[in-house]
Design a protein around this motif. Sequence first.
Motif, short mmCIF file in Angstrom:
data_model
loop_
_atom_site.label_atom_id
_atom_site.label_comp_id
_atom_site.label_asym_id
_atom_site.label_seq_id
_atom_site.Cartn_x
_atom_site.Cartn_y
_atom_site.Cartn_z
N UNK A 155 33.99 44.05 47.64
CA UNK A 155 32.86 44.46 47.32
C UNK A 155 31.71 43.31 47.87
N UNK A 156 31.84 42.33 46.50
CA UNK A 156 30.83 41.58 47.30
C UNK A 156 31.52 40.61 46.39
N UNK A 265 28.04 56.92 60.02
CA UNK A 265 27.93 56.40 59.29
C UNK A 265 26.16 56.33 58.84
N UNK A 266 26.12 56.37 57.67
CA UNK A 266 24.20 56.66 57.41
C UNK A 266 23.72 55.45 57.84
N UNK A 267 24.73 53.90 57.11
CA UNK A 267 22.95 52.59 57.36
C UNK A 267 24.26 51.73 58.64
N UNK B 78 23.30 44.90 49.82
CA UNK B 78 24.03 44.76 50.27
C UNK B 78 24.07 45.42 51.28
N UNK B 82 28.48 47.62 52.31
CA UNK B 82 28.77 49.36 52.26
C UNK B 82 29.31 49.67 53.10
N UNK B 131 29.74 54.67 49.44
CA UNK B 131 28.47 54.22 49.17
C UNK B 131 28.16 53.93 50.56
N UNK B 134 25.10 55.88 50.68
CA UNK B 134 23.56 55.91 49.87
C UNK B 134 22.24 54.99 50.61
N UNK B 135 21.45 55.60 49.96
CA UNK B 135 19.83 54.38 50.81
C UNK B 135 20.17 53.11 50.18
N UNK B 139 21.43 52.69 46.53
CA UNK B 139 21.90 51.77 46.05
C UNK B 139 21.73 50.96 44.70
N UNK B 142 22.88 52.28 41.84
CA UNK B 142 24.10 52.12 41.48
C UNK B 142 24.32 50.51 40.98
N UNK B 143 23.44 49.41 41.89
CA UNK B 143 24.51 48.32 41.37
C UNK B 143 23.87 47.81 39.63
#
Lengths: 267, 243
Positions: A155-156, A265-267, B78, B82, B131, B134-135, B139, B142-143
């Motif tokens: 994830x990060x 995908x949205x983003x 980030x 995503x 995820x 998410x907008x 996001x 959520x963090x």
Amino acid sequence: MFEFAFLRYALAGSVLAGILLSLTGVLLLLLDMPFLGTCMSHAAFLGAIVAVLVGVHPLAGALTACALAVLAIWPVAERTKAGANGALSVVMAGTMGLAFVFMSRLPGPKSEALTLIWGSVLTLTAAELAWLAGTTLVVTLLVIIFHRWIAAVLYDRDVARSSGVPVRAVLFGVLLAAGATVSASLDIVGGLLIFALLVNPASAAYHLTDRLKWTFLLAAVFGIVSTLGGLWISYWLDLPAGAVMALVSTLIFIAALAAGHRHCQRN
Amino acid sequence: MALSLTILDQVSVTLAGRRVLNAVSLKLHEGDFVMLRGANGAGKTTLLRCLLGMIRPASGSVQRALDPGETGYVPQVQHGALAMPLLVRDVVAIGRCAHLPFWGGLRPADEQAVDLALQTVGIAHLAKRPIRMLSGGEMQKMQLARVLAQQPRILLLDEPTVHLDAASRHEFIALLNHVFQTRPMAVLLVTHDEHAVPPCCTRELTLHDGGVREVGQAPLPVQPSTSILADYTGSAERSGKGA
């Protein structure tokens, strides 16, 4: 066909390699370091060629080369994504060049070296199969045990570190797993085509699910279908097994891409 | 006197030949809500990374009275993360990593902490959402839920509202304000946003030419308005009951 030991070994080896390569492939893909797998496979290939040249078992050479590659790649892999793939490509090109230089120095017919390039699942020995089974078991168990830490690192890395996850240990573990995976699977598909089985099943699974657990499971299924399907087709059509396995995995990826949902995908 | 959680003492950091931080000293105590502003490249993120232990200073020292996992970190939105095949609940559960045993998954207490964190920031209905759907505002909520599940003693936020629209920005800051009121922790909020001043902010600092300067005393904290936040830690005496 099951009365032949070499075919039983080939079937078992194909299933194990399908699982092992796809599990490791998911880790490398989601860490955005698929080149790391290619880099490892070229290092393993170089090590195996050198081993043949000096008269030891190719697996020993491949393992040694992968261990050295882990140490060389470690500083690159520790960095975040930017620049890592470029550095890995340079290492990959260097190891491939060296491998072919050493190959040219092999005396007589180069059949053993060619086997390392294309793979030779039908010549798998009991010892090689045992090594493959052991590696598959260890990597699978590690993925199950440390799935929370793995999810956090994927994830990060900074978030994972602040959450108390030993990020360096996880990354080093992934590198070691990649080295062991590639060494153990070299005989199945060969140094040139192993990349296909690392990337294609993992990528296909990634396009079909939003769950990490299902990504691993689907990738393993696709890996098994690729290796077993490739073995079966190559047996009936008299084609090189490793090459057909790579082709089947590519077809699975194309099918997953067509059926997948990530294009919206949205983003 | 409040407990000092982290102390930067005369810390200097040089990156790529440039002195980014120059003899910076900063103390964060339990109950502090510190805002840090500064121009692009002023060294705000570098300072955060020092506090997180990701950068070793060229000189000076960083002292932490914290165990691993007691520092919560909220980065900027980030977009790369995503793409991961994870659900909102999976990410919030990352906050429990420091509390988990070496072997096994979430225990009932961990599941409860994750559920409560999701409810606290108002995204329980998004728990099963991938995820990637998410907008930016969701996001960042959520963090926040992730660090709430982590139950940190110090919370570092690196421009968490930078890519959000005005409504989402205000919602996030209000939520952060409420969370701070119900948790005994220190917060360091790095931001560009002139309007993102939570009522509970206790100190405002600017980073300029590698040095930190105090801007002034901020307004007194306000009391929280939601009972669910008080339920989160059971700290009712800090929340509405004490008012």
